[in-house]
Write an enzyme that holds these catalytic residues in place. Structure first.
Site, PDB file in Angstrom:
ATOM      1  N   HIS A   1      32.592  51.363  37.556  1.00 19.63           N
ATOM      2  CA  HIS A   1      33.800  52.173  37.716  1.00 19.63           C
ATOM      3  C   HIS A   1      33.507  53.529  37.084  1.00 19.63           C
ATOM      4  CE1 HIS A   1      35.504  48.051  37.064  1.00 19.63           C
ATOM      5  NE2 HIS A   1      36.489  48.396  37.851  1.00 19.63           N
TER       6      HIS A   1
ATOM      7  N   ASP B   1      33.746  53.523  33.276  1.00 22.64           N
ATOM      8  CA  ASP B   1      32.765  52.721  32.528  1.00 22.64           C
ATOM      9  C   ASP B   1      31.633  53.603  32.037  1.00 22.64           C
ATOM     10  OD1 ASP B   1      34.118  50.504  33.539  1.00 22.64           O
ATOM     11  OD2 ASP B   1      32.678  50.215  35.180  1.00 22.64           O
TER      12      ASP B   1
END
Ligand code: XLS
Ligand code: NI
Ligand code: NI
Length: 438
Positions: free
Chosen positions: A102, A105
């Site tokens: 993501h 992240d």
């Protein structure tokens, strides 16, 4: 630059006689099974979020992991780069070909929309350099539209269009970043695309927002020339009480309703299937039957609780049946097996991350070998074919072709005094075939 994983040797295939806990017993990337290598069949990815971004917290307690790249704390660019270097050191030692992430992240924290764009672009360059150096590729990218408080009432289904503008920014940037990094797919998981109470929810309005949003994503994919697959990841609930993408069949109905059934496929997650009250193999078989099988998030739940515990898979029989269904549908094209799994909170050492992945990958390899045995043996398929053989001729064939009506079928029963003979479904015999293949 030194990393947390420097003391771990590269993981090798040593075969079933090996006692080395840091070696593959079954997964041999070059071994050919049904005409393709294990690596080509399984297309294994490590996920960035559980393995490098999650600090080991749960709803009752703080993070337990003491990793040098500081999961969970606000991230600076230097910390984001440290995390990326460690992540790629892990991928390279494990020897798996793909990863997934993501936006949040991997990137340094950013408060404003323009800071978000700049921060994501900065880490994308770092990831591109690691990919280039290591040969590890991106299976899929995704935008996190569920963690930030702005998304408490939804991403694309938020009642406030300004929140949807933010969601559009994140999805556009991550779709373009995925394209730039050569990703094979782009995933949308609607963690907050649902409701906590129907009392405050205009369900039709929210479904229309989601349908339009997904159409906008597909339009943008074509505009930028991204050749990968757009995937929806079904899940019934958690964090919301109800998520609109509750399972594969529901997603297919949604795609049909918004004209997207030829554009979007599913990313099936094992633990989401079980949360929805379906088996993992049911979800795969349904996606294959409906022509929307895309990719898989591999993990497992816990039989005694109803959460998305995201444990590493360890049930060879279940995985064998799942891979059997996958292979019957032709196997992966752009998809793969992404380890959306996390080690337990007490598994705090670097070795634990390897034990978890090595074990999970070996379970997939055993499942592949078992599924190949079932396919080569042909008994399962043979039984099913023979069970439906009546539809290949006579009234069965006519009914399916549309040339026999309800009345034709009914008259056939009367005119021929039809008295069907019951036949055994042979469930136990078929289950034994699967057990014996494992
Ligand atoms: C959460 C989901 C999530 C997606 C990516 O339950 O599995 O991890 O895979 O947003
Ligand atoms: Ni997932
Ligand atoms: Ni999940």
């Amino acid at each position: 630059m030194p990393t947390y994983f420097d003391s771990i040797p590269p993981i090798k295939h040593e075969g079933t006689a090996s006692n080395n806990p840091l070696a593959f017993k079954y997964y041999d990337p070059r071994k050919v099974v049904l005409g393709k290598t294990m690596a080509e069949h399984l297309r294994i990815a490590v996920c960035y979020w559980h393995t490098f971004a999650w600090p080991g917290n749960d709803i009752f307690g703080a993070g337990t992991f003491d990793r040098p790249w500081k999961p969970g704390t606000p991230m600076t660019q230097a910390m984001a780069e440290d995390r990326a270097a460690n992540a790629f050191a892990f991928f390279e030692r494990l020897g798996t070909p793909f990863y997934c992430f993501h936006d949040v992240d991997a990137m340094a924290d950013a408060l404003t929309p323009s800071a978000y764009k700049a921060s994501l672009a900065r880490i994308a360059d770092v990831l591109a350099a690691h990919q280039e150096r290591s040969g590890v590729k991106l299976l899929w990218g995704t935008a996190n539209l569920f963690s930030h408080p702005r998304y408490m009432a939804g991403g694309a289904t938020n009642p406030d269009p300004e929140v949807v503008a933010w969601a559009s920014l994140q999805v556009r940037e991550m779709l373009e970043t995925t394209h730039k990094l050569g990703g094979s797919n782009y995933v949308l998981w609607g963690g907050r695309e649902g409701y906590d109470t129907i009392l405050n929810t205009n369900l039709k309005q929210e479904l229309d927002q989601l349908g339009r949003f997904l159409n906008m994503v597909v339009e943008h994919k074509h505009k930028i020339g991204f050749g990968g697959t757009i995937l929806i990841e079904p899940k019934p609930h958690e964090p919301t009480k109800h998520q609109y993408d509750r399972d594969t069949a529901t997603v297919f109905g949604f795609l049909k309703n918004y004209g997207l059934e030829n554009e979007v496929k599913v990313n099936i997650e094992a633990n989401h299937a079980t949360l929805a009250g379906n088996s993992f193999e049911h979800e795969i078989a349904t996606a294959v039957a409906l022509g929307i099988m895309g990719s898989i998030d591999i993990n497992r739940g816990d039989a005694q609780n109803g959460w998305d515990t995201d444990q590493f898979p360890n049930n060879v029989m279940e995985i064998t049946q799942a891979i059997y269904e996958l292979l019957r549908g032709g196997g992966f094209t752009t998809g793969g097996f992404n380890f959306d799994s996390k080690v337990r909170r007490q598994s705090i050492d670097a070795e634990d991350l390897f034990y978890a992945h090595v074990g999970g990958i070996d379970v997939l390899a055993r499942g592949l070998l078992g599924a190949a045995k079932l396919i080569e043996g042909g008994e399962l398929q043979g039984f099913v074919d023979q069970r439906y053989a009546g539809w290949k001729s006579g009234m069965g064939e006519k009914m399916l072709a549309g040339s026999a009506s309800l009345a034709d079928m009914a008259d056939y029963a009367v005119n021929n005094d039809v008295m069907p003979v019951r036949k055994s479904g042979r469930q136990e015999y078929l289950e034994n075939l699967v057990t014996n293949a494992c």
